[in-house]
Enzyme design. Structure first.
Site, PDB file in Angstrom:
ATOM      1  N   LEU A   1      -5.108  -3.681   8.197  1.00  0.00           N
ATOM      2  CA  LEU A   1      -3.866  -4.127   8.824  1.00  0.00           C
ATOM      3  C   LEU A   1      -3.244  -2.723   9.095  1.00  0.00           C
ATOM      4  CD1 LEU A   1      -2.467  -6.636   6.425  1.00  0.00           C
ATOM      5  CD2 LEU A   1      -3.357  -6.942   8.361  1.00  0.00           C
ATOM      6  N   CYS A   2      -2.237  -3.073  10.131  1.00  0.00           N
ATOM      7  CA  CYS A   2      -1.798  -1.888  11.119  1.00  0.00           C
ATOM      8  C   CYS A   2      -1.172  -0.597   9.970  1.00  0.00           C
ATOM      9  CB  CYS A   2      -0.654  -2.299  12.055  1.00  0.00           C
ATOM     10  SG  CYS A   2      -0.592  -1.266  13.216  1.00  0.00           S
ATOM     11  N   VAL A   3      -0.359  -0.875   8.971  1.00  0.00           N
ATOM     12  CA  VAL A   3       0.219   0.335   8.092  1.00  0.00           C
ATOM     13  C   VAL A   3      -0.998   0.964   7.585  1.00  0.00           C
ATOM     14  CG1 VAL A   3       1.374   0.820   6.135  1.00  0.00           C
ATOM     15  CG2 VAL A   3       2.494  -0.912   7.725  1.00  0.00           C
TER      16      VAL A   3
END
Length: 98
Positions: free
Chosen positions: A19-21
């Site tokens: 996921l992006c984080v």
């Protein structure tokens, strides 16, 4: 993997399945100490990556170069000399200025 319009990668960061984080944390760690002007290709399968990567680049000051043509979801950016730091565990939050 690159075309005449996309410079070849100096570094490739594989963020497949992240996921992006988590992707941004990996990206930031991987580019630490890399000289300005280096081109980074980021493999990102998170559906939000086409929005999040350019936004993050804008926030910190790197140049977002766009998607890299090919079969995999890859995005290119060029590292800036004057990139702004973010908090160690929160890549979306600018680090306080001294």
């Amino acid at each position: 993997m690159s075309s005449d319009l996309t410079p070849p990668a100096d570094i490739t960061v594989d963020g497949t399945g992240l996921l992006c984080v988590t992707l941004l944390l990996r990206l930031r760690k991987r580019i630490e100490g890399t000289p300005p002007g280096a081109v980074v290709h980021v493999i990102a399968t998170d559906p939000a990556a086409p929005l999040d990567l350019p936004a993050w680049c804008h926030m910190v000051g790197h140049d977002y170069l766009g998607p890299v043509p090919g079969e995999r979801p890859v995005y290119a950016l060029r590292l800036a000399a004057d990139a702004r730091p973010t908090l160690p565990e929160a890549p979306w939050h600018p680090a306080p200025t001294p």
